[in-house]
Design an enzyme around this catalytic site. Structure first.
Site, short mmCIF file in Angstrom:
data_model
loop_
_atom_site.label_atom_id
_atom_site.label_comp_id
_atom_site.label_asym_id
_atom_site.label_seq_id
_atom_site.Cartn_x
_atom_site.Cartn_y
_atom_site.Cartn_z
N SER A 290 0.84 -1.20 0.00
CA SER A 290 0.00 0.00 0.00
C SER A 290 0.87 1.25 0.00
O SER A 290 1.62 1.48 -0.95
CB SER A 290 -0.97 -0.05 1.18
OG SER A 290 -1.96 0.95 1.06
N HIS B 272 -8.67 0.37 -0.36
CA HIS B 272 -8.51 -0.51 -1.52
C HIS B 272 -9.83 -1.13 -1.98
O HIS B 272 -9.89 -2.29 -2.38
CB HIS B 272 -7.45 -1.59 -1.24
CG HIS B 272 -6.14 -1.01 -0.84
ND1 HIS B 272 -5.33 -0.33 -1.71
CD2 HIS B 272 -5.51 -0.97 0.37
CE1 HIS B 272 -4.25 0.09 -1.07
NE2 HIS B 272 -4.34 -0.27 0.19
#
Length: 386
Positions: A159, A276
């Site tokens: 991430s 996400h």
């Protein structure tokens, strides 16, 4: 120095003067990275994207597989109060935290060292904190084992960790990347506040069907009158290890019915929203506007994207997938397979997790035990006797 608002309402144009300030700061901070004169070989790279132009194979000295290294950069959730202690003596770390204070508008080092924990855990704070301390860990590794930096051939970040990996690879400058992380974190926090949502860590039995479970959870939300409910796998961590994200009601349903869904263990993650997933769509445009004005280059080593596990090939590819990453699952398990796929009898590289926590080492252990035998964690705290 105050960076103020980088965008005008409507056009969201990056101010030239602000970009100039960012680049001056970047010029003053050079974290340890690969030598730009030693581009990686592109052999054995296969692309299915028509927009990706794979350059001709570059010549470089051949090294044995066991003599090279891979760096892994952690993401949000790995932070803890005390990280960064003792690291100011390494390389550019002191300058990095000084620049961070100017860009962020607060004392990031003090927050990392002393907390309070409640503030450090906030998305707007922990993403920049993990980014900077991970690169500080690179400085420590460069001091203690410079060959690990010199022989690094690939990197990946989880991430927000991708931004640190891209800085290390020479694809982005430190100050510009940190500013992008700041905008990203603020935008993700704002998106989270629009819808009650979250993330659920799940360990499943072999017969667990995660996508079907998410479908049932979405149908449950619809029965409650929620329109366009979101519930999906947001992180692929390791075999039978997933993080599912979406509306709070969907996660409540999954936990309540975990036994029937063949989930052995579920745990809510201490995050503010469903990262996400499509619920992060409002965060895309602020990051797009920021990345558009920044200097992004082709990585000098292989940096693998969370979106598909494949390596970034050029600047447009980096910008495009960093945006897509916000609303797409982190395919970490697939990324590890791409990084550590080896023929029978081929040695594995030395792998270093640079940053707070050991979560990436834990996932590597579950995905590839042979690769994990060469794993080392580079801590972000230093004891007095070190």
């Amino acid at each position: 120095m105050s960076f103020g608002a980088l965008f005008r309402l409507g056009g969201r144009q990056t101010c030239v003067s602000e970009l100039s300030s960012l680049r001056q700061l970047s010029n003053g901070v050079r974290p340890s990275s690969k030598n730009g004169n030693d581009p990686p070989s592109t052999s054995n790279v296969t692309s299915h994207d028509p927009e990706i132009d794979v350059p001709e194979k570059q010549q470089r000295p051949k090294r044995e597989p066991g003599q090279v290294s891979v760096l892994l950069f952690p993401g949000q959730g790995s932070q803890f109060v005390g990280m960064g202690r003792g690291l100011l003596k390494y390389g550019a770390v002191q300058d990095m935290f000084s620049v961070a204070r100017k860009i962020l508008g607060y004392d990031l080092l003090s927050l990392c060292l002393n907390g309070p924990e409640e503030d450090l855990m906030k998305t707007v704070h922990c993403q920049p904190a993990v980014f900077v301390t991970s690169l500080a860990a690179v400085e420590r590794l460069n001091h203690e084992n410079p060959a690990a930096i010199e022989n690094c051939v690939a990197a990946a970040g989880f991430s927000v960790g991708e931004f640190a990996a891209l800085v290390f690879s020479g694809a982005m400058d430190f100050a510009e990347a940190l500013y992008a992380v700041k905008i990203r974190a603020e935008a993700m926090q704002a998106a989270s506040e629009q819808t009650p949502s979250g993330m659920l860590s799940v360990i499943g039995k072999p017969q667990a069907k995660y996508n079907h479970a998410c479908l049932l959870a979405r149908e449950h939300c619809q029965s409650l009158g929620i329109q366009d409910p979101v519930c999906m796998v947001a992180n692929y961590l390791f075999p039978d290890g997933r993080v599912i994200a979406g509306h709070q009601e969907a996660l409540d349903f999954l936990q309540k019915n975990s036994r029937q869904l063949h989930f052995m263990r579920t745990r809510r993650l201490p995050v503010s929203g469903a990262f996400h997933t499509p619920l992060m769509e409002p965060a895309v445009e602020p990051l797009r506007a920021t990345l558009k004005g920044l200097d992004v280059r082709r990585p000098e080593i292989a940096v693998h994207s969370n979106v598909d596990g494949k390596r970034y090939m050029h600047d447009k590819h980096v910008r495009r997938l960093l945006l897509k990453q916000l609303v797409s699952p982190v395919k970490w398990e697939q990324t590890l397979h791409e990084l550590f796929e080896r023929g029978e009898g081929t040695a594995f590289p030395q792998t270093y997790e640079v940053g707070p926590g050991r979560q990436l080492g834990a996932t590597l252990q579950k995905c590839n035990m042979k690769a994990y035998r060469n794993y080392t964690h580079v801590d972000v705290t230093v004891t007095e006797d070190e």
